[in-house]
Design a protein around this motif. Sequence first.
Motif, PDB file in Angstrom:
ATOM      1  N   LEU A 111       3.748   5.654  -5.798  1.00  0.00           N
ATOM      2  CA  LEU A 111       3.788   5.611  -7.263  1.00  0.00           C
ATOM      3  C   LEU A 111       2.579   6.330  -7.856  1.00  0.00           C
ATOM      4  N   CYS A 112       1.412   6.074  -7.325  1.00  0.00           N
ATOM      5  CA  CYS A 112       0.193   6.720  -7.840  1.00  0.00           C
ATOM      6  C   CYS A 112       0.237   8.233  -7.625  1.00  0.00           C
ATOM      7  N   SER A 113       0.781   8.658  -6.503  1.00  0.00           N
ATOM      8  CA  SER A 113       0.927  10.088  -6.241  1.00  0.00           C
ATOM      9  C   SER A 113       1.847  10.725  -7.283  1.00  0.00           C
TER      10      SER A 113
ATOM     11  N   PRO B 261       0.798  -1.234   0.000  1.00  0.00           N
ATOM     12  CA  PRO B 261       0.000   0.000   0.000  1.00  0.00           C
ATOM     13  C   PRO B 261       0.832   1.285   0.000  1.00  0.00           C
ATOM     14  N   PHE B 262       1.883   1.343   0.806  1.00  0.00           N
ATOM     15  CA  PHE B 262       2.675   2.564   0.890  1.00  0.00           C
ATOM     16  C   PHE B 262       3.378   2.859  -0.429  1.00  0.00           C
ATOM     17  N   VAL B 263       3.985   1.843  -1.031  1.00  0.00           N
ATOM     18  CA  VAL B 263       4.707   2.035  -2.291  1.00  0.00           C
ATOM     19  C   VAL B 263       3.724   2.329  -3.429  1.00  0.00           C
ATOM     20  N   ALA B 264       2.576   1.638  -3.429  1.00  0.00           N
ATOM     21  CA  ALA B 264       1.555   1.898  -4.455  1.00  0.00           C
ATOM     22  C   ALA B 264       1.064   3.341  -4.354  1.00  0.00           C
TER      23      ALA B 264
ATOM     24  N   MET C  78       8.102  -6.811  -5.720  1.00  0.00           N
ATOM     25  CA  MET C  78       7.964  -5.454  -6.240  1.00  0.00           C
ATOM     26  C   MET C  78       8.911  -5.240  -7.406  1.00  0.00           C
ATOM     27  N   GLY C  79       8.348  -5.039  -8.590  1.00  0.00           N
ATOM     28  CA  GLY C  79       9.175  -4.745  -9.750  1.00  0.00           C
ATOM     29  C   GLY C  79      10.074  -3.547  -9.519  1.00  0.00           C
TER      30      GLY C  79
END
Length: 131
Positions: free
Chosen positions: A22-24, A16-19, A115-116
């Motif tokens: 990235l979305c931000s 969730p934090f990394v997603a 995580m890619g």
Amino acid sequence: NPSSLQRIYEETGGHPFVARQLCSRIASKFQERPLVVNDAKVDEAVKEFLFQDASTFQEILSRLEQYFPEEKDVLLFIAEGLNTEKELSSLEDSLRHLVGYQLIERDGDRYRIKMGLLLKWIQRRWLHLEG
């Protein structure tokens, strides 16, 4: 776009934090509204993320290096392509820990980094590979 959602999941491993990071980056980079996210926008954000937002990955590797050095080595082995169950058979405890930390997952008789983005970052920053 379902394809771009899948790409975001693959790059972040569903973390969730990394997603969110990235979305931000996607939302701030592309100003048009409504914003239609496609694979090209995800790819562009991934490239920028690797150079500008990777402090999370640095922290992960630093903590592994400090507290779990064998797990850090195993993560680097997997990033280099040493990833089969047979090749890593003597490192079962470290593999189990990394699966528990949700950094790697088993895929058949191989292990892979979930995580890619983390895989790409390790290959560039720690292994000096282009990928």
